[in-house]
Design an enzyme around this catalytic site. Structure first.
Site, PDB file in Angstrom:
ATOM      1  N   ARG A  78      -0.684   5.777   4.229  1.00  0.00           N
ATOM      2  CA  ARG A  78      -0.479   4.968   3.250  1.00  0.00           C
ATOM      3  C   ARG A  78       1.173   4.678   2.965  1.00  0.00           C
ATOM      4  O   ARG A  78       1.338   3.590   2.166  1.00  0.00           O
ATOM      5  CB  ARG A  78      -1.205   5.389   1.910  1.00  0.00           C
ATOM      6  CG  ARG A  78      -2.676   5.601   2.022  1.00  0.00           C
ATOM      7  CD  ARG A  78      -3.238   5.884   0.633  1.00  0.00           C
ATOM      8  NE  ARG A  78      -2.995   4.781  -0.374  1.00  0.00           N
ATOM      9  CZ  ARG A  78      -3.948   3.669  -0.161  1.00  0.00           C
ATOM     10  NH1 ARG A  78      -4.799   3.662   0.432  1.00  0.00           N
ATOM     11  NH2 ARG A  78      -3.654   2.872  -0.974  1.00  0.00           N
ATOM     12  N   MET A  98       1.057  -1.278  -0.074  1.00  0.00           N
ATOM     13  CA  MET A  98      -0.042   0.002  -0.183  1.00  0.00           C
ATOM     14  C   MET A  98       0.927   1.335   0.042  1.00  0.00           C
ATOM     15  O   MET A  98       1.759   1.594   0.680  1.00  0.00           O
ATOM     16  CB  MET A  98      -0.638  -0.088   1.319  1.00  0.00           C
ATOM     17  CG  MET A  98      -1.835   1.212   1.146  1.00  0.00           C
ATOM     18  SD  MET A  98      -2.904   1.121   2.584  1.00  0.00           S
ATOM     19  CE  MET A  98      -1.970   1.365   4.029  1.00  0.00           C
ATOM     20  N   CYS A  99       0.754   1.996  -0.901  1.00  0.00           N
ATOM     21  CA  CYS A  99       1.334   3.363  -1.128  1.00  0.00           C
ATOM     22  C   CYS A  99       0.514   4.432  -1.322  1.00  0.00           C
ATOM     23  O   CYS A  99      -0.649   4.397  -1.658  1.00  0.00           O
ATOM     24  CB  CYS A  99       2.517   3.226  -2.196  1.00  0.00           C
ATOM     25  SG  CYS A  99       3.702   1.896  -1.823  1.00  0.00           S
ATOM     26  N   GLY A 100       0.944   5.786  -1.350  1.00  0.00           N
ATOM     27  CA  GLY A 100       0.214   6.817  -1.588  1.00  0.00           C
ATOM     28  C   GLY A 100       0.676   7.586  -2.657  1.00  0.00           C
ATOM     29  O   GLY A 100       2.064   7.934  -2.811  1.00  0.00           O
TER      30      GLY A 100
END
Length: 291
Positions: free
Chosen positions: A32, A1-3
């Site tokens: 995130r 999960m990244c932003g």
């Protein structure tokens, strides 16, 4: 999960605020991706010069190596070298032989690229993002789920002049793509699948494709799930894979186009209450270019 965040300004009056707006968006995406962060800003440039973004230690020792012709601006662990085009080969040669510990992570007429391990707000502060101006920028907050927490693994990745990419998702065929791209002269510095995606786009652009065409081709050639936000010297583009399981939202006004992994990354933007807010459709390329 990244932003992921991105901001493309249509209104020149907002250009001095680009960095502060992008910094706020980046910080909101901390949960995130709290382990590292990075961003690329497209600011002023000189047609006769190239900017090299260099990362490493002891950057103060390169300030006076090339005389007044080369301007060196040190920001924490990164430095921007503004180099006359006719001296670029000499400067790169000196870096390779005298300072092989330094890494060139970005190059182009306008791009400046910064990334480090740490909370997004801390990374933004270390490099002075809030004080930067420009026409557009993209950013990334990383939660390393498939590789180590390192600066090398942080986004954005840049594999072509004035081009960079941030990615949320995972590619399943990045190894085979790497084996195909390396004989074509595309070089990689990490094992990150996102760098392979950036290299794929660089290859397509070098072969004569437009950015939109390169992103459309990626929908057939890249396997996995992904959202890409891409920056170039003149513009900004977004594409999601056909399944689009990763969250994404966009907002457009007469002043800007903005992207965020979640809507809350956009709420601090001016005039957001009057923006056209929408979810980008699967397998569709969205692109904007400056006039």
């Amino acid at each position: 999960m990244c932003g992921i965040v991105g901001l493309f300004l249509k209104d020149k009056a907002l250009e001095p605020q680009l960095g502060s707006l992008l910094a706020g968006m980046l910080e909101v995406m901390t949960d995130r991706g709290p382990d590292s962060a990075g961003f690329a800003v497209y600011g002023g440039g000189n047609a006769d010069h190239v900017k090299l973004t260099v990362r490493g230690a002891g950057l103060d020792r390169i300030v006076n190596q090339f005389g007044k012709a080369v301007t060196v601006t040190v920001r924490d662990t990164h430095a921007i070298l503004s180099v006359p085009i006719d001296l670029e080969e000499r400067v790169r040669g000196w870096l390779a032989t005298e300072r092989p510990d330094l890494v060139v992570i970005g190059t182009g007429q306008r791009i400046e690229l910064y990334k480090e391990v740490g909370l997004p707000a801390d990374v933004a502060t270390r490099f002075g993002l809030a004080g930067m101006s420009g026409t557009h920028g993209i950013g990334h907050t990383r939660m390393a789920t498939e590789s180590a927490v390192t600066t090398d693994g942080a986004h954005p990745f840049s594999t072509g002049a004035d081009q960079c990419l941030v990615h949320n998702g995972s590619l399943s065929n990045h190894r085979s793509l790497r084996r195909m791209l390396e004989p074509q002269g595309i070089h990689f510095a990490t094992d990150n699948d996102s760098e392979v995606a950036a290299g794929y786009l660089s290859w397509k652009l070098r072969e004569g494709a437009t950015l939109a065409q390169a992103l459309e081709a990626s929908l057939d050639d890249l396997d996995g799930f992904f959202t890409f936000v891409v920056g170039t010297e003149s513009g900004f583009a977004v594409v999601r894979d056909p399944i689009s399981c990763k969250p994404a939202v966009m907002a457009e006004t007469d002043q800007y186009v903005a992207f965020g992994s979640e809507y809350r990354a956009l709420v601090g933007l001016p005039g957001i209450e009057n923006a056209r807010v929408f979810e980008p459709e699967p397998a569709r390329v969205y692109a904007w270019e400056r006039n």
